[in-house]
Design an enzyme around this catalytic site. Structure first.
Site, short mmCIF file in Angstrom:
data_model
loop_
_atom_site.label_atom_id
_atom_site.label_comp_id
_atom_site.label_asym_id
_atom_site.label_seq_id
_atom_site.Cartn_x
_atom_site.Cartn_y
_atom_site.Cartn_z
N LYS A 1 86.85 42.39 45.69
CA LYS A 1 88.22 42.15 46.10
C LYS A 1 88.60 43.17 47.17
O LYS A 1 88.12 44.30 47.14
CB LYS A 1 89.11 42.37 44.87
CG LYS A 1 90.26 41.40 44.75
CD LYS A 1 90.92 41.56 43.41
CE LYS A 1 92.27 42.21 43.57
NZ LYS A 1 93.06 42.19 42.36
N LYS B 1 92.74 48.71 48.33
CA LYS B 1 93.29 49.76 49.18
C LYS B 1 92.54 51.06 49.02
O LYS B 1 92.62 51.95 49.86
CB LYS B 1 94.79 49.95 48.91
CG LYS B 1 95.15 50.30 47.50
CD LYS B 1 96.68 50.27 47.33
CE LYS B 1 97.03 50.32 45.86
NZ LYS B 1 98.41 49.98 45.59
N LYS C 1 90.56 54.35 32.88
CA LYS C 1 91.27 55.49 33.48
C LYS C 1 90.94 56.80 32.78
O LYS C 1 90.96 57.86 33.40
CB LYS C 1 92.78 55.24 33.48
CG LYS C 1 93.23 54.24 34.52
CD LYS C 1 94.74 54.20 34.64
CE LYS C 1 95.19 53.18 35.68
NZ LYS C 1 96.65 52.98 35.62
#
Ligand code: TRP
Length: 338
Positions: free
Chosen positions: A202, A205, A120
């Site tokens: 995977k 979203k 991140k």
């Protein structure tokens, strides 16, 4: 409180999810259905992790909307607010308070070695804030406040649960037995739903390809279209195999939504063509989602009910969190009156 002895009779399950936008059918068949199944057997605390969410920039109005939408989605999927505590993390102040104490038994070195922190920090290089590094300590506070036995999470969160264990053990050693040491419950990655466009990945979203993921809020037409475009292969046989990741993924999705096993699904489609197969998978998913979507919409039109339900969940969580925090404050030597 509807039930006597709500807490402590059963093993305790704790999990949380960030209110960050749309959920996919992968989230549904992985996390959400899991949470719902577990509410039978365990005392479950499920949080909407808004404190965690603001470690990356959020649009305030969106964050608020996503929080309510997530609550509505969970209820629509079958989470029963009578049986588990579904609540918003920021409604229970002990999370932030315990995090502060745990910060003092967590080393900067440990926190800065977390894989997600490093990822991140790269992804949000203009906003490497203190909260981002503290993220797993807040997660430890979440889990340890409720003396959780088990923490169902995705594989990407395993390291954070391990840190929570280390923190619990260290605190107990330093101040005396206080926390239960939690176990992560990791779903096997093989069981997860893959991208419809690239089954090596995977279903996510945040995929740039709009056809890769099916969202819980997609309408029937959109769902059918996405499945129609799903990648398969040129071999034209409907069976699960390592060299047939696209077809295997569709069979997994079918089995998850129709109920039943992958073998049963293979038998049901024996001798059929890919076109017919993909349409059937799409219809099965659309049929399964229709009642959830209707219920979610109904709930979102009743903000009063949702607010009240979340307040009830927070009260339930608060009772346990207050007890744990008070014990922690006593252990570390804070004066609490005679
Ligand atoms: N970090 C978790 C995720 O992104 C969400 C989370 C916050 C969590 N607090 C938690 C998960 C405590 C398990 C336990 O998936």
């Amino acid at each position: 409180m509807a039930k006597l002895g709500f807490y402590m009779e059963k093993k305790v399950m704790y999990s949380a999810v960030q209110p960050s936008g749309n959920l996919t059918i992968g989230n549904y068949s992985g996390a959400i259905r899991n949470w719902i199944a577990m509410q039978e057997e365990y005392d479950c605390f499920y949080a909407i992790a808004d404190l965690h969410a603001i470690t990356v920039r959020q649009e305030p109005a969106e964050l608020r909307r996503h929080t309510l939408e997530l609550a509505a989605t969970y209820l629509a999927c079958g989470l029963d607010p009578e049986r588990c505590a579904l609540y918003v993390q920021s409604h229970v102040p002990q999370h932030a308070e315990l995090c502060w104490v745990l910060n003092t038994v967590t080393y900067v070195g440990e926190a800065s070695r977390m894989t997600q922190f490093k990822d991140k920090s790269q992804k949000h290089a203009d906003n490497v804030n203190m909260g981002l590094m503290d993220y797993p300590v807040l997660m430890a506070a979440d889990i340890l406040l409720y003396l959780a036995d088990y923490v169902p999470v995705g594989a990407d969160q395993k390291q954070h649960v391990e840190l929570a264990r280390d923190i619990a053990i260290r605190f107990n050693n330093r101040y005396g037995e206080t926390f239960r040491v939690p176990e992560p419950l990791i779903k096997k990655d093989g069981a997860s739903i893959r991208s419809l466009q690239d089954p090596a990945r995977k279903m996510s979203k945040s995929d740039e390809n709009p056809n890769a993921a099916v969202f819980l809020t997609d309408d029937r037409e959109t769902i059918l279209r996405k499945f129609k475009r799903a990648v398969t292969d040129s071999d034209n046989s409907i069976r699960a195999a390592e060299d047939k990741p696209g077809v295997t993924n569709l069979l997994n999705i079918y089995a998850a939504f129709a109920g039943g096993t992958v073998e049963e699904a293979e038998r049901a489609f024996e001798g059929k063509g890919y076109g017919e197969f993909k349409l059937a998978v799409g219809e099965t998913v659309a049929d399964a989602l229709a009642p959830i979507q209707a219920e979610r919409k109904r709930l979102l039109a009743d903000k009063g009910y949702l607010t009240q339900m979340l307040q009830g969940g927070a009260e339930r969580a608060f009772k346990v969190a207050r007890r744990t925090l008070s014990k922690v404050y006593r252990k570390v030597g804070f004066f609490q009156g005679d």
